[in-house]
Design a protein around this motif. Structure first.
Motif, PDB file in Angstrom:
ATOM      1  N   LYS A 118       0.860  -1.185   0.118  1.00  0.00           N
ATOM      2  CA  LYS A 118      -0.015  -0.047   0.047  1.00  0.00           C
ATOM      3  C   LYS A 118       0.773   1.157  -0.042  1.00  0.00           C
ATOM      4  O   LYS A 118       0.669   2.108  -0.708  1.00  0.00           O
ATOM      5  CB  LYS A 118      -0.878  -0.082   1.099  1.00  0.00           C
ATOM      6  N   ALA A 119       2.007   1.221   0.704  1.00  0.00           N
ATOM      7  CA  ALA A 119       2.879   2.380   1.055  1.00  0.00           C
ATOM      8  C   ALA A 119       3.296   2.785  -0.331  1.00  0.00           C
ATOM      9  O   ALA A 119       3.655   3.810  -0.868  1.00  0.00           O
ATOM     10  CB  ALA A 119       3.776   2.196   1.992  1.00  0.00           C
ATOM     11  N   TRP A 120       4.102   1.571  -1.115  1.00  0.00           N
ATOM     12  CA  TRP A 120       4.544   1.823  -2.436  1.00  0.00           C
ATOM     13  C   TRP A 120       3.582   2.366  -3.276  1.00  0.00           C
ATOM     14  O   TRP A 120       4.162   2.979  -4.371  1.00  0.00           O
ATOM     15  CB  TRP A 120       5.406   0.308  -3.008  1.00  0.00           C
ATOM     16  N   PHE A 121       2.372   1.667  -3.318  1.00  0.00           N
ATOM     17  CA  PHE A 121       1.290   2.063  -4.367  1.00  0.00           C
ATOM     18  C   PHE A 121       1.271   3.642  -4.320  1.00  0.00           C
ATOM     19  O   PHE A 121       1.175   4.382  -5.438  1.00  0.00           O
ATOM     20  CB  PHE A 121       0.129   1.433  -4.141  1.00  0.00           C
ATOM     21  N   ARG A 122       1.063   4.147  -3.048  1.00  0.00           N
ATOM     22  CA  ARG A 122       0.910   5.794  -2.852  1.00  0.00           C
ATOM     23  C   ARG A 122       2.200   6.461  -3.226  1.00  0.00           C
ATOM     24  O   ARG A 122       2.263   7.360  -3.969  1.00  0.00           O
ATOM     25  CB  ARG A 122       0.672   6.059  -1.468  1.00  0.00           C
ATOM     26  N   ILE A 123       3.318   5.928  -2.778  1.00  0.00           N
ATOM     27  CA  ILE A 123       4.652   6.440  -3.090  1.00  0.00           C
ATOM     28  C   ILE A 123       5.104   6.584  -4.542  1.00  0.00           C
ATOM     29  O   ILE A 123       5.698   7.608  -5.122  1.00  0.00           O
ATOM     30  CB  ILE A 123       5.933   5.972  -2.169  1.00  0.00           C
ATOM     31  N   LYS A 124       4.753   5.726  -5.149  1.00  0.00           N
ATOM     32  CA  LYS A 124       5.215   5.291  -6.690  1.00  0.00           C
ATOM     33  C   LYS A 124       4.277   6.389  -7.431  1.00  0.00           C
ATOM     34  O   LYS A 124       4.878   7.108  -8.307  1.00  0.00           O
ATOM     35  CB  LYS A 124       4.626   4.003  -6.977  1.00  0.00           C
ATOM     36  N   GLU A 125       3.038   6.674  -7.060  1.00  0.00           N
ATOM     37  CA  GLU A 125       2.469   7.706  -7.655  1.00  0.00           C
ATOM     38  C   GLU A 125       2.987   9.032  -7.641  1.00  0.00           C
ATOM     39  O   GLU A 125       2.783   9.983  -8.690  1.00  0.00           O
ATOM     40  CB  GLU A 125       0.752   7.575  -6.979  1.00  0.00           C
ATOM     41  N   PHE A 126       3.434   9.233  -6.396  1.00  0.00           N
ATOM     42  CA  PHE A 126       3.804  10.791  -6.240  1.00  0.00           C
ATOM     43  C   PHE A 126       5.255  10.875  -6.976  1.00  0.00           C
ATOM     44  O   PHE A 126       5.641  11.931  -7.569  1.00  0.00           O
ATOM     45  CB  PHE A 126       4.214  10.992  -4.782  1.00  0.00           C
ATOM     46  N   LEU A 127       6.062   9.897  -6.923  1.00  0.00           N
ATOM     47  CA  LEU A 127       7.399   9.828  -7.615  1.00  0.00           C
ATOM     48  C   LEU A 127       6.951  10.036  -9.035  1.00  0.00           C
ATOM     49  O   LEU A 127       7.872  11.011  -9.723  1.00  0.00           O
ATOM     50  CB  LEU A 127       8.065   8.647  -7.387  1.00  0.00           C
ATOM     51  N   VAL A 128       6.165   9.260  -9.779  1.00  0.00           N
ATOM     52  CA  VAL A 128       6.003   9.408 -11.078  1.00  0.00           C
ATOM     53  C   VAL A 128       5.436  10.753 -11.567  1.00  0.00           C
ATOM     54  O   VAL A 128       5.901  11.435 -12.545  1.00  0.00           O
ATOM     55  CB  VAL A 128       5.015   8.233 -11.530  1.00  0.00           C
ATOM     56  N   GLU A 129       4.675  11.324 -10.660  1.00  0.00           N
ATOM     57  CA  GLU A 129       3.923  12.684 -10.923  1.00  0.00           C
ATOM     58  C   GLU A 129       4.938  13.846 -10.635  1.00  0.00           C
ATOM     59  O   GLU A 129       5.130  14.740 -11.502  1.00  0.00           O
ATOM     60  CB  GLU A 129       2.649  12.783 -10.534  1.00  0.00           C
ATOM     61  N   ALA A 130       5.473  13.842  -9.727  1.00  0.00           N
ATOM     62  CA  ALA A 130       5.928  14.901  -9.115  1.00  0.00           C
ATOM     63  C   ALA A 130       7.472  15.102  -9.299  1.00  0.00           C
ATOM     64  O   ALA A 130       8.136  16.190  -9.633  1.00  0.00           O
ATOM     65  CB  ALA A 130       5.954  15.074  -7.446  1.00  0.00           C
ATOM     66  N   TRP A 131       8.257  14.139  -9.119  1.00  0.00           N
ATOM     67  CA  TRP A 131       9.717  14.288  -9.135  1.00  0.00           C
ATOM     68  C   TRP A 131      10.440  14.685 -10.808  1.00  0.00           C
ATOM     69  O   TRP A 131      11.195  15.501 -10.791  1.00  0.00           O
ATOM     70  CB  TRP A 131      10.323  12.804  -8.852  1.00  0.00           C
ATOM     71  N   PRO A 132       9.789  14.138 -11.907  1.00  0.00           N
ATOM     72  CA  PRO A 132      10.296  14.501 -13.099  1.00  0.00           C
ATOM     73  C   PRO A 132      10.086  16.172 -13.330  1.00  0.00           C
ATOM     74  O   PRO A 132      10.684  16.600 -13.795  1.00  0.00           O
ATOM     75  CB  PRO A 132       9.405  13.567 -13.947  1.00  0.00           C
ATOM     76  N   LEU A 133       8.768  16.517 -12.806  1.00  0.00           N
ATOM     77  CA  LEU A 133       8.809  18.022 -13.100  1.00  0.00           C
ATOM     78  C   LEU A 133       9.400  18.714 -12.064  1.00  0.00           C
ATOM     79  O   LEU A 133       9.948  19.897 -12.497  1.00  0.00           O
ATOM     80  CB  LEU A 133       7.300  18.189 -12.569  1.00  0.00           C
ATOM     81  N   LEU A 134       9.603  18.493 -10.968  1.00  0.00           N
ATOM     82  CA  LEU A 134      10.619  19.190 -10.044  1.00  0.00           C
ATOM     83  C   LEU A 134      12.126  19.041 -10.715  1.00  0.00           C
ATOM     84  O   LEU A 134      12.818  20.213 -10.537  1.00  0.00           O
ATOM     85  CB  LEU A 134      10.957  18.602  -8.674  1.00  0.00           C
ATOM     86  N   ILE A 135      12.524  17.909 -11.292  1.00  0.00           N
ATOM     87  CA  ILE A 135      13.817  17.935 -11.867  1.00  0.00           C
ATOM     88  C   ILE A 135      13.978  18.726 -12.995  1.00  0.00           C
ATOM     89  O   ILE A 135      14.941  19.568 -13.469  1.00  0.00           O
ATOM     90  CB  ILE A 135      14.198  16.248 -12.055  1.00  0.00           C
ATOM     91  N   ALA A 136      12.959  18.875 -13.839  1.00  0.00           N
ATOM     92  CA  ALA A 136      13.043  19.574 -15.352  1.00  0.00           C
ATOM     93  C   ALA A 136      13.084  20.890 -14.706  1.00  0.00           C
ATOM     94  O   ALA A 136      13.693  21.700 -15.327  1.00  0.00           O
ATOM     95  CB  ALA A 136      11.687  19.171 -15.738  1.00  0.00           C
ATOM     96  N   GLY A 137      12.030  21.396 -13.642  1.00  0.00           N
ATOM     97  CA  GLY A 137      11.970  22.673 -13.192  1.00  0.00           C
ATOM     98  C   GLY A 137      13.542  23.334 -12.796  1.00  0.00           C
ATOM     99  O   GLY A 137      13.767  24.442 -12.881  1.00  0.00           O
ATOM    100  N   SER A 138      14.009  22.598 -11.898  1.00  0.00           N
ATOM    101  CA  SER A 138      15.480  22.762 -11.468  1.00  0.00           C
ATOM    102  C   SER A 138      16.457  22.907 -12.598  1.00  0.00           C
ATOM    103  O   SER A 138      17.479  23.912 -12.692  1.00  0.00           O
ATOM    104  CB  SER A 138      16.068  21.461 -10.560  1.00  0.00           C
ATOM    105  N   ALA A 139      16.307  22.246 -13.695  1.00  0.00           N
ATOM    106  CA  ALA A 139      17.311  22.447 -14.748  1.00  0.00           C
ATOM    107  C   ALA A 139      16.995  23.592 -15.483  1.00  0.00           C
ATOM    108  O   ALA A 139      17.783  24.161 -16.092  1.00  0.00           O
ATOM    109  CB  ALA A 139      16.957  21.069 -15.788  1.00  0.00           C
ATOM    110  N   ILE A 140      15.749  23.877 -15.818  1.00  0.00           N
ATOM    111  CA  ILE A 140      15.358  25.283 -16.477  1.00  0.00           C
ATOM    112  C   ILE A 140      15.809  26.550 -15.462  1.00  0.00           C
ATOM    113  O   ILE A 140      16.328  27.520 -16.122  1.00  0.00           O
ATOM    114  CB  ILE A 140      13.648  25.559 -16.599  1.00  0.00           C
TER     115      ILE A 140
END
Length: 261
Positions: A118-140
């Protein structure tokens, strides 16, 4: 009872509580609401809740220089604005709100495997949605700093900063704060040339800047969650709504602060 006064189901309290940690899971949790209209209102109000990143701005700019009492006043203002906007939205989008009647299942101690899954299901959802955008934002952000694009961004945001009575240099922190809200404070010091904010900003400007940051456009990760949960149209509607709320609230806060400082 509190949620019903705003015009929402009692289950809508969950996004508000989660929002003080992060707006991304707060928006995702609106899927527990059955009615699409309630989901829209709850998601819109959840984006107005100051997350932990905004907490750094409130504490680092207002609480540190103007005192914890002023920071508390801003949080009370935030709650009042959320309640007021909730009443207005539910009046514009009327819907019968059912009582909080839920079937309570038998509760048992979960197994370790179930907890991990259950924890992995919720954490995975956050990682897939949020982290790529945060990384892209930092690069920009890094590229913008490298090519010295600050003047362009300051000119782009000048209508807003001029209206709020803020220095032109605050445009960059406001724009890049959309990528990550804590960048609003970090880049503010870089933009103004000093991390001693009391030497480059007046007390009124500190309050105005902080109030605007509390309400304006959600971070990219939250925008992505809004698009996924509600669709692009509702995401853009909520984004525009937050800008209007931020401008009106910041202008009112500025007017009141000018009477005391």
């Amino acid at each position: 009872a509190l949620m019903h006064r705003i015009g929402l189901h009692g289950k809508a309290i969950v996004p508000f509580i989660l929002g003080y940690g992060c707006n991304v899971p707060a928006v995702m949790s609106t899927r527990t609401l059955d009615d699409p209209k309630e989901r829209f209102v709850a998601a819109a109000l959840a984006t107005l809740v100051p997350c932990a990143a905004i907490l750094s701005v409130v504490f680092g700019l207002v609480a540190f220089y103007l005192g914890p009492l002023m920071a508390l006043i801003l949080y009370l203002l935030n709650i009042f604005v959320i309640a007021l906007v909730g009443r207005i939205l539910t009046a514009m989008i009327p819907e019968d709100t059912p009582g909080l009647i839920l079937e309570i299942p038998p509760y048992r101690i979960p197994t370790l495997r179930t907890v991990v899954q259950k924890a992995w299901f919720r954490i995975k959802e956050f990682l897939v949605e949020a982290w790529p955008l945060l990384i892209a934002g930092s690069a920009i952000l890094a590229l913008a700093n490298y090519f010295n694009a600050a003047d362009f961004f300051n000119m782009l945001s000048r209508p807003v900063t001029w209206t709020l009575g803020l220095p032109a240099a605050t445009g960059v922190p406001l724009i890049f704060g959309i990528f990550r809200k804590e960048l609003s404070l970090v880049m503010l010091g870089q933009a103004l040339g000093s991390m001693s904010f009391d030497t480059v900003l007046t007390s009124v400007q500190m309050i105005t800047f902080t109030v605007f940051v509390m309400f304006y456009i959600p971070c990219l990760a939250t925008l992505s969650a809004l698009r996924r949960e509600l669709g692009t149209k509702d995401m853009l509607t909520i984004t525009g709504l937050t800008v209007v709320i931020a401008m009106v609230t910041a202008l009112l806060a500025r007017g009141v602060a000018m009477m005391f400082f």
